[in-house]
Design a protein around this motif. Structure first.
Motif, PDB file in Angstrom:
ATOM      1  N   VAL A  67       2.306  -6.952  -3.861  1.00  0.00           N
ATOM      2  CA  VAL A  67       2.076  -7.121  -5.298  1.00  0.00           C
ATOM      3  C   VAL A  67       1.044  -8.217  -5.538  1.00  0.00           C
ATOM      4  N   ASP A  70      -2.394  -6.983  -4.522  1.00  0.00           N
ATOM      5  CA  ASP A  70      -2.952  -6.046  -5.498  1.00  0.00           C
ATOM      6  C   ASP A  70      -3.534  -6.764  -6.713  1.00  0.00           C
ATOM      7  N   ASP A  71      -2.993  -7.929  -7.046  1.00  0.00           N
ATOM      8  CA  ASP A  71      -3.493  -8.719  -8.176  1.00  0.00           C
ATOM      9  C   ASP A  71      -4.663  -9.628  -7.798  1.00  0.00           C
TER      10      ASP A  71
END
Length: 111
Positions: A67, A70-71
């Motif tokens: 996560v 991905d950011d």
């Protein structure tokens, strides 16, 4: 059997509003680094820029989960856009890159 051709890959860009050769440029430069699989990181002094425009300490993949990655990983166009947007506002010793630019770059002559 023929030898394979050498492959040349660009893996890093420097982004700064200060001109090349400016003594302050290394302090106010953002790096866009290739991290594989078509993904690029926007980094500066051990921190990584997120899609939200916030800097977070830690840039290594093994430090973070999917996560977070991905950011903080982008296609090249998005990474360069984010770096360009952030470049005037990065800080060093209480001054922004824009402050440094204004101190070291003469104003255009009135004409």
């Amino acid at each position: 059997m023929t030898e394979p051709k050498a492959v040349v890959t660009a893996t890093e860009y420097e982004v700064s509003i200060l001109p090349e050769g400016d003594i302050n440029r290394p302090l106010f430069t953002i790096t866009v680094q290739y991290r594989g699989d078509g993904r690029w990181a926007v980094t500066r002094h051990g921190s990584c820029l997120g899609a939200d425009g916030q800097w977070e300490f830690g840039i290594k993949e093994y430090d973070r989960g999917d996560v977070w990655l991905d950011d903080h990983r982008f296609c090249l166009d998005d990474a360069l856009r984010l770096a360009r947007e952030a470049a005037p506002r990065i800080f060093c010793n209480g001054h922004t890159a824009l402050d440094a630019y204004r101190r070291t770059t003469p104003a255009p002559a009135a004409g």
